[in-house]
Design a protein around this motif. Structure first.
Motif, mmCIF file in Angstrom:
data_model
loop_
_atom_site.group_PDB
_atom_site.id
_atom_site.type_symbol
_atom_site.label_atom_id
_atom_site.label_comp_id
_atom_site.label_asym_id
_atom_site.label_seq_id
_atom_site.Cartn_x
_atom_site.Cartn_y
_atom_site.Cartn_z
ATOM 1 N N ASP A 20 29.785 31.317 -42.012
ATOM 2 C CA ASP A 20 30.524 30.693 -43.111
ATOM 3 C C ASP A 20 32.000 31.097 -43.078
ATOM 4 O O ASP A 20 32.383 32.057 -42.417
ATOM 5 N N ASN A 21 32.828 30.355 -43.807
ATOM 6 C CA ASN A 21 34.269 30.640 -43.874
ATOM 7 C C ASN A 21 34.741 30.984 -45.280
ATOM 8 O O ASN A 21 35.928 30.881 -45.559
ATOM 9 N N THR A 22 33.837 31.418 -46.139
ATOM 10 C CA THR A 22 34.241 31.784 -47.493
ATOM 11 C C THR A 22 34.875 33.172 -47.491
ATOM 12 O O THR A 22 34.741 33.938 -46.535
ATOM 13 N N TYR A 57 32.465 40.455 -44.829
ATOM 14 C CA TYR A 57 31.492 40.990 -43.889
ATOM 15 C C TYR A 57 31.903 40.752 -42.438
ATOM 16 O O TYR A 57 31.558 41.524 -41.554
ATOM 17 N N GLN A 58 32.610 39.691 -42.171
ATOM 18 C CA GLN A 58 33.021 39.374 -40.804
ATOM 19 C C GLN A 58 34.113 40.317 -40.308
ATOM 20 O O GLN A 58 34.208 40.592 -39.106
ATOM 21 N N GLU A 59 34.934 40.803 -41.206
ATOM 22 C CA GLU A 59 36.056 41.658 -40.802
ATOM 23 C C GLU A 59 35.604 42.933 -40.089
ATOM 24 O O GLU A 59 36.176 43.282 -39.045
ATOM 25 N N PRO A 60 34.601 43.664 -40.570
ATOM 26 C CA PRO A 60 34.159 44.847 -39.810
ATOM 27 C C PRO A 60 33.660 44.501 -38.408
ATOM 28 O O PRO A 60 33.876 45.265 -37.473
ATOM 29 N N ALA A 61 33.017 43.357 -38.249
ATOM 30 C CA ALA A 61 32.569 42.940 -36.917
ATOM 31 C C ALA A 61 33.777 42.667 -36.025
ATOM 32 O O ALA A 61 33.793 43.056 -34.849
ATOM 33 N N ARG A 62 34.779 42.000 -36.575
ATOM 34 C CA ARG A 62 36.002 41.733 -35.817
ATOM 35 C C ARG A 62 36.659 43.043 -35.398
ATOM 36 O O ARG A 62 37.099 43.207 -34.260
ATOM 37 N N ARG A 63 36.689 44.004 -36.310
ATOM 38 C CA ARG A 63 37.297 45.310 -36.002
ATOM 39 C C ARG A 63 36.496 46.062 -34.942
ATOM 40 O O ARG A 63 37.077 46.721 -34.075
ATOM 41 N N ALA A 64 35.188 45.968 -35.013
ATOM 42 C CA ALA A 64 34.355 46.640 -34.009
ATOM 43 C C ALA A 64 34.662 46.093 -32.618
ATOM 44 O O ALA A 64 34.797 46.853 -31.662
ATOM 45 N N LEU A 65 34.797 44.783 -32.522
ATOM 46 C CA LEU A 65 35.133 44.183 -31.221
ATOM 47 C C LEU A 65 36.544 44.561 -30.788
ATOM 48 O O LEU A 65 36.803 44.740 -29.596
ATOM 49 N N ALA A 66 37.466 44.718 -31.729
ATOM 50 C CA ALA A 66 38.825 45.152 -31.397
ATOM 51 C C ALA A 66 38.809 46.590 -30.867
ATOM 52 O O ALA A 66 39.557 46.926 -29.948
ATOM 53 N N SER A 95 13.717 40.097 -44.433
ATOM 54 C CA SER A 95 13.796 39.048 -45.453
ATOM 55 C C SER A 95 15.206 38.505 -45.630
ATOM 56 O O SER A 95 15.383 37.397 -46.144
ATOM 57 N N THR A 96 16.216 39.241 -45.201
ATOM 58 C CA THR A 96 17.599 38.793 -45.371
ATOM 59 C C THR A 96 18.210 38.227 -44.092
ATOM 60 O O THR A 96 19.392 37.906 -44.074
ATOM 61 N N LEU A 97 17.417 38.072 -43.034
ATOM 62 C CA LEU A 97 17.940 37.544 -41.771
ATOM 63 C C LEU A 97 18.683 36.221 -41.951
ATOM 64 O O LEU A 97 19.813 36.081 -41.477
ATOM 65 N N PRO A 98 18.127 35.229 -42.652
ATOM 66 C CA PRO A 98 18.879 33.974 -42.835
ATOM 67 C C PRO A 98 20.206 34.179 -43.577
ATOM 68 O O PRO A 98 21.202 33.527 -43.284
ATOM 69 N N TYR A 99 20.227 35.118 -44.498
ATOM 70 C CA TYR A 99 21.449 35.420 -45.246
ATOM 71 C C TYR A 99 22.542 35.905 -44.305
ATOM 72 O O TYR A 99 23.679 35.445 -44.369
ATOM 73 N N TRP A 100 22.202 36.838 -43.413
ATOM 74 C CA TRP A 100 23.209 37.384 -42.502
ATOM 75 C C TRP A 100 23.704 36.336 -41.524
ATOM 76 O O TRP A 100 24.883 36.308 -41.182
ATOM 77 N N GLU A 101 22.818 35.468 -41.070
ATOM 78 C CA GLU A 101 23.251 34.397 -40.179
ATOM 79 C C GLU A 101 24.234 33.475 -40.898
ATOM 80 O O GLU A 101 25.223 33.049 -40.324
ATOM 81 N N GLU A 102 23.967 33.193 -42.172
ATOM 82 C CA GLU A 102 24.870 32.346 -42.948
ATOM 83 C C GLU A 102 26.217 33.031 -43.181
ATOM 84 O O GLU A 102 27.265 32.410 -43.054
ATOM 85 N N ILE A 103 26.183 34.313 -43.484
ATOM 86 C CA ILE A 103 27.421 35.072 -43.733
ATOM 87 C C ILE A 103 28.338 35.007 -42.515
ATOM 88 O O ILE A 103 29.541 34.804 -42.641
ATOM 89 N N TYR A 104 27.790 35.197 -41.326
ATOM 90 C CA TYR A 104 28.627 35.217 -40.128
ATOM 91 C C TYR A 104 29.052 33.831 -39.669
ATOM 92 O O TYR A 104 29.972 33.701 -38.875
#
Length: 114
Positions: free
Chosen positions: A33-35, A41-50, A22-31
């Motif tokens: 967006d630039n707020t 939420y984007q920072e942990p993904a960036r760190r995982a890739l680092a 039910s939250t799939l659209p929310y997560w797509e928007e979070i990743y």
């Protein structure tokens, strides 16, 4: 609930799967967006890739992402030249990962599974 040979889906598991579906659209928007809230939420993904970069893997190396959600980290790892096996417990998350990686041109590098 654990069975000797396999995991059995409990009502709690079904609720968790329903929540993420039910939250799939929310997560797509979070990743996308630039707020400030999105950046949290984007920072942990960036760190995982680092961390993947620090592993100094060769291009074409096989990597595994467990809990791929809609595929943002999966796509990032494929962009780095890795062969990515991505899995999630929610079929729709796996389908979104397939669609995202295909749209980005990395579909042949990504293998998905529920």
């Amino acid at each position: 609930m654990l069975n000797e040979d396999r995991f059995t889906v409990t009502s709690y598991d079904a609720l968790v799967q329903q929540h993420f579906l039910s939250t799939l659209p929310y997560w797509e928007e979070i990743y996308a967006d630039n707020t400030v809230y999105s950046r949290i939420y984007q920072e942990p993904a960036r760190r995982a890739l680092a961390y993947v970069d620090k592993a100094d893997l060769s291009p074409g190396a096989a990597v595994l992402e467990v809990g791929c959600c809609p595929g943002f980290i999966t796509t990032g790892m494929a962009r780095k030249g890795f062969m990515v096996s991505a899995m999630d417990t929610v079929q729709e998350m796996v389908e979104r990962t397939k669609a995202m990686t295909h749209q980005a041109g990395f579909g042949s590098q990504v293998f998905t599974q529920v």
